[in-house]
Design an enzyme around this catalytic site. Structure first.
Site, short mmCIF file in Angstrom:
data_model
loop_
_atom_site.label_atom_id
_atom_site.label_comp_id
_atom_site.label_asym_id
_atom_site.label_seq_id
_atom_site.Cartn_x
_atom_site.Cartn_y
_atom_site.Cartn_z
N HIS A 89 5.05 3.41 12.53
CA HIS A 89 4.08 4.51 12.74
C HIS A 89 4.68 5.62 13.60
O HIS A 89 3.95 6.37 14.27
CB HIS A 89 2.75 4.00 13.32
CG HIS A 89 1.89 3.33 12.28
ND1 HIS A 89 0.54 3.14 12.42
CD2 HIS A 89 2.20 2.82 11.07
CE1 HIS A 89 0.05 2.53 11.35
NE2 HIS A 89 1.05 2.32 10.52
N GLU A 101 -5.18 1.26 2.93
CA GLU A 101 -4.86 0.22 3.91
C GLU A 101 -4.90 0.75 5.33
O GLU A 101 -5.36 0.07 6.24
CB GLU A 101 -3.47 -0.38 3.61
CG GLU A 101 -3.17 -1.66 4.40
CD GLU A 101 -2.63 -1.44 5.80
OE1 GLU A 101 -2.58 -2.41 6.57
OE2 GLU A 101 -2.26 -0.30 6.14
N HIS A 126 0.81 -1.23 0.00
CA HIS A 126 0.00 0.00 0.00
C HIS A 126 0.84 1.28 0.00
O HIS A 126 1.85 1.36 0.70
CB HIS A 126 -1.00 0.00 1.16
CG HIS A 126 -0.42 0.06 2.54
ND1 HIS A 126 -0.24 1.24 3.22
CD2 HIS A 126 0.00 -0.91 3.39
CE1 HIS A 126 0.25 0.98 4.43
NE2 HIS A 126 0.41 -0.31 4.55
N ASP A 152 4.13 -6.13 3.35
CA ASP A 152 3.96 -4.99 4.25
C ASP A 152 5.01 -5.11 5.35
O ASP A 152 5.55 -6.19 5.59
CB ASP A 152 2.54 -4.96 4.83
CG ASP A 152 2.08 -3.56 5.22
OD1 ASP A 152 2.95 -2.68 5.42
OD2 ASP A 152 0.86 -3.34 5.34
ZN LIG Z 1 1.26 -1.04 6.39
#
Ligand SMILES: [Zn+2]
Length: 346
Positions: free
Chosen positions: A322, A221, A71, A242
């Site tokens: 993240h 995503e 993604h 991913d």
């Molecule tokens: Zn991801």
């Protein structure tokens, strides 16, 4: 045989990282992938209704089709409100802690097509005015954007054309050093770079896979429904590429590729995962096996939407996911080689 163009892989990834693509605003990143892949005659490219890129590579044999996905959409934010003092309140796109972007530069994209620079701060940022705000909860109400504009109040900001619903992208701050790639949004632009590099490698070699392969460059995503649609119904398998979660208690690291056998949505397909592990061993691809405690992928999205495929998940180890992330070329090369081995498998 060193068949992989590592310079291309790095250059593509760095350029992609520098194209803002918060979930819902990823068209330029999709354009870039499309432009890069459009030079290869062996591919057919199309957009899905919701704006993902579907790349088809015709196979030579009669075996069942395969799908692969990664993604391009990333974490980001959207303008929720303009405060009387002209600072912007935000709502999050995707799941992250506000402290991970505190102090970061950002760009606001107005509906009129203009962009504005600024930074993300707590609303009591000055230590000399407010003291050290270590206990201040970082949440939607306490975070704000300080625009680099002279507008002094909400009306002034509105006059610039900024309004509720404008997308906000965080500066990725990409740096390549000693084989490391340090940047925001390696999740999952690193995965996209691995897929695109695998396609390029096979195209450079004029290789036609035995089975037709469909690559979905997914664009939703981070909010849970990216590959819920767009996987062709002929596909019997879905390989999700991913990021692997690196940290305490995890086997994954920045120098390996990982196969995730279970995440918070449950186990991935055992038979397909076993085959991939054997492939990695046969090709001496350095890999880890891991379980991610707080994670769901586009594979889970497709399964939850009723997808009837075997799903496996592989990807490069990404530290501080993240947050301000980092991976290493070793992990990217290993992941790309694994994708190539999978596509070459008859
Ligand atoms: Zn991801």
């Amino acid at each position: 045989m060193n068949e992989l163009d590592e310079k291309f892989l790095t250059a593509f990834l760095v350029e992609l990282l520098n194209i803002p693509s918060p979930t819902g605003f990823s068209e330029h990143a999709i354009d870039f992938c499309e432009k890069t892949l459009s030079v290869f005659p062996g591919l057919s490219l199309q957009r899905t209704h919701k704006g993902a890129l579907l790349v088809n590579l015709a196979g030579t044999g009669k075996g069942p089709d395969r799908a692969l996905t990664a993604h391009v959409d990333t974490l980001g934010a959207m303008v929720k409100d303009i405060k009387p003092n002209g600072r912007l309140l935000l709502t999050q796109l995707g799941g992250f802690a506000w402290n991970s972007v505190e102090g970061e530069g950002c760009t606001v994209y107005s509906s009129g097509g203009r962009s504005f620079r600024g930074s993300i701060l707590i609303n009591k940022a000055s230590v000399h005015v407010h003291g050290r705000q270590v206990d201040l909860k970082r949440e939607d109400e306490t975070m704000e954007v300080r625009l680099d504009e002279t507008a002094k109040d909400a009306d002034g900001v509105k006059l610039l054309g900024i309004g509720v619903g404008d997308f906000v992208a965080f500066d990725p701050r990409v740096e390549v050093v000693n084989g490391f790639i340090r940047s925001r949004h390696l999740d999952d632009k690193a995965g996209v770079a691995c897929l695109v590099s695998a396609i390029k490698t096979l195209q450079d070699q004029n290789f036609k896979p035995a089975r037709s392969a469909h690559f979905l460059i997914s664009n939703f995503e981070e909010v849970g429904h990216g590959a819920a649609a767009g996987i062709p119904k002929e596909a019997e398998e879905l390989l999700v590429v991913d990021m692997a979660a690196v940290g305490e208690g995890q086997t994954s690291d920045e120098f390996h590729t990982t196969i995730c056998v279970k995440d918070s949505t449950g186990p991935y397909h055992h038979g397909m995962s076993q085959r991939l592990r054997k492939l990695a061993e046969d090709h001496q691809i350095p890999y880890k096996v891991d379980i991610y405690p707080h994670y769901g992928s586009d594979g889970s999205a497709f399964l939850n939407a009723g997808g009837n495929v075997a799903v496996a998940l592989i990807g490069p180890g990404v530290d501080a996911s993240h947050h301000y992330e980092r991976t290493h070329m070793d992990a990217l090369v290993a992941t790309t080689r694994w994708v190539i081995a999978y596509l070459r498998e008859s």
